[in-house]
Design a protein around this motif. Structure first.
Motif, PDB file in Angstrom:
ATOM      1  N   GLU A 105     -36.450 -36.578 -33.536  1.00 22.20           N
ATOM      2  CA  GLU A 105     -36.373 -35.622 -34.644  1.00 22.20           C
ATOM      3  C   GLU A 105     -37.757 -35.399 -35.256  1.00 22.20           C
ATOM      4  O   GLU A 105     -38.106 -34.279 -35.628  1.00 22.20           O
ATOM      5  N   GLU A 106     -38.541 -36.482 -35.332  1.00 24.86           N
ATOM      6  CA  GLU A 106     -39.902 -36.369 -35.854  1.00 24.86           C
ATOM      7  C   GLU A 106     -40.741 -35.413 -35.013  1.00 24.86           C
ATOM      8  O   GLU A 106     -41.470 -34.563 -35.542  1.00 24.86           O
ATOM      9  N   ALA A 107     -40.619 -35.527 -33.696  1.00 28.10           N
ATOM     10  CA  ALA A 107     -41.388 -34.651 -32.803  1.00 28.10           C
ATOM     11  C   ALA A 107     -40.996 -33.197 -32.998  1.00 28.10           C
ATOM     12  O   ALA A 107     -41.858 -32.309 -33.059  1.00 28.10           O
ATOM     13  N   LEU A 108     -39.708 -32.929 -33.105  1.00 27.92           N
ATOM     14  CA  LEU A 108     -39.249 -31.549 -33.270  1.00 27.92           C
ATOM     15  C   LEU A 108     -39.603 -31.000 -34.646  1.00 27.92           C
ATOM     16  O   LEU A 108     -39.940 -29.820 -34.787  1.00 27.92           O
ATOM     17  N   ASP A 109     -39.520 -31.855 -35.661  1.00 27.65           N
ATOM     18  CA  ASP A 109     -39.876 -31.417 -37.019  1.00 27.65           C
ATOM     19  C   ASP A 109     -41.353 -31.073 -37.133  1.00 27.65           C
ATOM     20  O   ASP A 109     -41.742 -30.253 -37.961  1.00 27.65           O
ATOM     21  N   THR A 110     -42.170 -31.696 -36.293  1.00 30.64           N
ATOM     22  CA  THR A 110     -43.609 -31.458 -36.337  1.00 30.64           C
ATOM     23  C   THR A 110     -44.033 -30.299 -35.442  1.00 30.64           C
ATOM     24  O   THR A 110     -44.831 -29.450 -35.842  1.00 30.64           O
ATOM     25  N   LEU A 111     -43.489 -30.237 -34.245  1.00 34.81           N
ATOM     26  CA  LEU A 111     -44.016 -29.343 -33.214  1.00 34.81           C
ATOM     27  C   LEU A 111     -43.133 -28.147 -32.881  1.00 34.81           C
ATOM     28  O   LEU A 111     -43.591 -27.238 -32.172  1.00 34.81           O
ATOM     29  N   LEU A 146     -48.186 -36.588 -20.518  1.00 33.86           N
ATOM     30  CA  LEU A 146     -49.290 -37.521 -20.675  1.00 33.86           C
ATOM     31  C   LEU A 146     -48.799 -38.922 -21.042  1.00 33.86           C
ATOM     32  O   LEU A 146     -47.880 -39.079 -21.861  1.00 33.86           O
ATOM     33  N   GLU A 147     -49.441 -39.904 -20.468  1.00 33.13           N
ATOM     34  CA  GLU A 147     -49.104 -41.298 -20.733  1.00 33.13           C
ATOM     35  C   GLU A 147     -49.297 -41.627 -22.212  1.00 33.13           C
ATOM     36  O   GLU A 147     -50.291 -41.240 -22.833  1.00 33.13           O
ATOM     37  N   ASN A 148     -48.322 -42.351 -22.783  1.00 31.98           N
ATOM     38  CA  ASN A 148     -48.378 -42.847 -24.155  1.00 31.98           C
ATOM     39  C   ASN A 148     -48.366 -41.742 -25.198  1.00 31.98           C
ATOM     40  O   ASN A 148     -48.664 -41.980 -26.354  1.00 31.98           O
ATOM     41  N   LEU A 149     -48.007 -40.519 -24.813  1.00 33.17           N
ATOM     42  CA  LEU A 149     -47.885 -39.418 -25.767  1.00 33.17           C
ATOM     43  C   LEU A 149     -46.487 -38.810 -25.662  1.00 33.17           C
ATOM     44  O   LEU A 149     -46.321 -37.586 -25.584  1.00 33.17           O
ATOM     45  N   ALA A 150     -45.476 -39.674 -25.692  1.00 31.63           N
ATOM     46  CA  ALA A 150     -44.100 -39.227 -25.480  1.00 31.63           C
ATOM     47  C   ALA A 150     -43.650 -38.238 -26.552  1.00 31.63           C
ATOM     48  O   ALA A 150     -42.944 -37.274 -26.248  1.00 31.63           O
ATOM     49  N   LEU A 151     -44.050 -38.452 -27.806  1.00 27.66           N
ATOM     50  CA  LEU A 151     -43.644 -37.537 -28.877  1.00 27.66           C
ATOM     51  C   LEU A 151     -44.250 -36.153 -28.662  1.00 27.66           C
ATOM     52  O   LEU A 151     -43.582 -35.131 -28.836  1.00 27.66           O
ATOM     53  N   SER A 152     -45.511 -36.119 -28.298  1.00 30.58           N
ATOM     54  CA  SER A 152     -46.167 -34.845 -28.018  1.00 30.58           C
ATOM     55  C   SER A 152     -45.529 -34.166 -26.820  1.00 30.58           C
ATOM     56  O   SER A 152     -45.229 -32.959 -26.844  1.00 30.58           O
ATOM     57  N   ASN A 153     -45.296 -34.922 -25.743  1.00 26.98           N
ATOM     58  CA  ASN A 153     -44.680 -34.352 -24.547  1.00 26.98           C
ATOM     59  C   ASN A 153     -43.319 -33.732 -24.875  1.00 26.98           C
ATOM     60  O   ASN A 153     -42.989 -32.629 -24.401  1.00 26.98           O
ATOM     61  N   LEU A 154     -42.543 -34.420 -25.686  1.00 28.85           N
ATOM     62  CA  LEU A 154     -41.200 -33.967 -26.027  1.00 28.85           C
ATOM     63  C   LEU A 154     -41.245 -32.685 -26.867  1.00 28.85           C
ATOM     64  O   LEU A 154     -40.617 -31.671 -26.542  1.00 28.85           O
ATOM     65  N   GLY A 155     -41.991 -32.742 -27.961  1.00 30.07           N
ATOM     66  CA  GLY A 155     -42.025 -31.608 -28.881  1.00 30.07           C
ATOM     67  C   GLY A 155     -42.659 -30.369 -28.285  1.00 30.07           C
ATOM     68  O   GLY A 155     -42.173 -29.245 -28.476  1.00 30.07           O
ATOM     69  N   ARG A 156     -43.732 -30.548 -27.551  1.00 24.05           N
ATOM     70  CA  ARG A 156     -44.429 -29.386 -26.978  1.00 24.05           C
ATOM     71  C   ARG A 156     -43.629 -28.770 -25.829  1.00 24.05           C
ATOM     72  O   ARG A 156     -43.668 -27.548 -25.627  1.00 24.05           O
ATOM     73  N   ALA A 157     -42.908 -29.582 -25.091  1.00 21.51           N
ATOM     74  CA  ALA A 157     -42.054 -29.033 -24.040  1.00 21.51           C
ATOM     75  C   ALA A 157     -40.922 -28.205 -24.640  1.00 21.51           C
ATOM     76  O   ALA A 157     -40.553 -27.146 -24.104  1.00 21.51           O
ATOM     77  N   ALA A 158     -40.372 -28.664 -25.754  1.00 20.79           N
ATOM     78  CA  ALA A 158     -39.318 -27.907 -26.431  1.00 20.79           C
ATOM     79  C   ALA A 158     -39.852 -26.564 -26.912  1.00 20.79           C
ATOM     80  O   ALA A 158     -39.193 -25.527 -26.762  1.00 20.79           O
ATOM     81  N   LEU A 159     -41.052 -26.564 -27.490  1.00 26.95           N
ATOM     82  CA  LEU A 159     -41.654 -25.315 -27.948  1.00 26.95           C
ATOM     83  C   LEU A 159     -41.919 -24.384 -26.767  1.00 26.95           C
ATOM     84  O   LEU A 159     -41.675 -23.171 -26.857  1.00 26.95           O
ATOM     85  N   ALA A 160     -42.398 -24.933 -25.668  1.00 28.74           N
ATOM     86  CA  ALA A 160     -42.677 -24.108 -24.487  1.00 28.74           C
ATOM     87  C   ALA A 160     -41.414 -23.436 -23.979  1.00 28.74           C
ATOM     88  O   ALA A 160     -41.425 -22.245 -23.621  1.00 28.74           O
ATOM     89  N   GLY A 161     -40.309 -24.154 -23.945  1.00 29.49           N
ATOM     90  CA  GLY A 161     -39.053 -23.563 -23.501  1.00 29.49           C
ATOM     91  C   GLY A 161     -38.592 -22.448 -24.421  1.00 29.49           C
ATOM     92  O   GLY A 161     -38.118 -21.396 -23.957  1.00 29.49           O
ATOM     93  N   TYR A 162     -38.729 -22.662 -25.724  1.00 27.02           N
ATOM     94  CA  TYR A 162     -38.359 -21.632 -26.694  1.00 27.02           C
ATOM     95  C   TYR A 162     -39.230 -20.387 -26.528  1.00 27.02           C
ATOM     96  O   TYR A 162     -38.726 -19.252 -26.485  1.00 27.02           O
ATOM     97  N   LEU A 163     -40.532 -20.575 -26.394  1.00 25.13           N
ATOM     98  CA  LEU A 163     -41.444 -19.430 -26.294  1.00 25.13           C
ATOM     99  C   LEU A 163     -41.233 -18.662 -24.997  1.00 25.13           C
ATOM    100  O   LEU A 163     -41.336 -17.430 -24.984  1.00 25.13           O
ATOM    101  N   LYS A 164     -40.973 -19.354 -23.917  1.00 26.92           N
ATOM    102  CA  LYS A 164     -40.712 -18.675 -22.644  1.00 26.92           C
ATOM    103  C   LYS A 164     -39.476 -17.789 -22.754  1.00 26.92           C
ATOM    104  O   LYS A 164     -39.454 -16.648 -22.275  1.00 26.92           O
TER     105      LYS A 164
END
Length: 257
Positions: A105-111, A146-164
């Protein structure tokens, strides 16, 4: 090349430093009326004062009313935005195996959520005018997590799917929606990640950077101005047939096509 940005209104999120600041400066140099914003209101005003036509706005996009207030400040200064650059600080490093639902939820709330709120403000006007550019600053983690950036990977992938998905819905209205993915760009964020990696691995920050550079075919970190030049093109009139894509500016770091 004339990017056709003279007189356009550009809103650049989180533009008081790093990549965001470089994009704001480049768009302003191309003639756009530019809104510089971030939590550091004094810094936003300082940067804006150095640009041909710009205002600085203190804004916290993580606040529930942050996106709406930023849109209102932009409209009051220059009119509704023609160009929206989505950008923001990355979340803390984290291992995927250590995450729980609250972390997700933190990742989505941020990204994700703040960007959707802001798009909902600017998109109707873009569609009505038949011209708009939405560009999100992502991460190479969208293409290769990216290794050790699971929150970034999660949130940015969600944004990418939405934008596409959004890109296909608004393309016929003259609005393009794209992602621009940085690799290792020399910013404070990159320095902080290198420092965290150094502490975790028992190496020095210089050793971590040296190892990173060795993994980049260009054999160096990128400069914010190089990234901003690519961003300005995607925000310009000549890029009107480029939409729904993720463009990498990473010196060849990601090996996939």
């Amino acid at each position: 090349m004339d990017l056709g940005l003279n007189g356009r209104t550009a809103l650049v999120c989180s533009s008081t430093g790093g990549i965001g600041e470089a994009i704001a400066r480049t768009l302003a140099a191309e003639g756009a009326d530019t809104v510089v914003c971030g939590r550091r209101g004094e810094r936003a005003a300082e940067i804006a004062a150095q640009l041909p036509s710009a205002v600085g706005v203190e804004a916290d996009l993580l606040a529930d009313d942050g996106p709406a207030r930023l849109y209102e400040a932009t409209a009051a200064a220059f009119g509704a935005p023609d160009v929206l650059v989505l950008n923001g600080p990355g979340p803390r490093p984290a291992l995927a195996s250590a995450l729980d639902a609250t972390d997700a939820e933190e990742a989505l709330d941020t990204l994700l959520h703040p960007h959707i709120r802001l798009i909902s403000q600017v998109l109707p006007g873009m569609r009505e005018r038949g011209w708009g550019r939405i560009l999100a600053v992502g991460s190479s983690g969208v293409a290769a997590p990216l290794e050790n950036l699971a929150l970034s990977n999660l949130g940015r992938a969600a944004l990418a799917g939405y934008l596409k998905t959004l890109a296909a819905e608004v393309a016929a209205d003259g609005v393009t929606v794209n992602l621009l993915l940085p690799g290792r760009i020399r910013t404070a964020r990159t320095a902080a990640l290198d420092a965290a990696n150094a502490e975790r691995s028992g190496r020095t920050a210089a050793e971590v950077e040296q190892a990173s550079v060795a993994s980049i075919p260009a054999r160096r970190y990128g400069h914010p101005e190089e990234f901003a030049a690519a961003a300005a093109f995607l925000c310009g009139a000549p890029a009107s047939y480029i939409t729904g894509t993720a463009v990498r500016c990473d010196g060849g770091l990601v090996r996939g096509l």
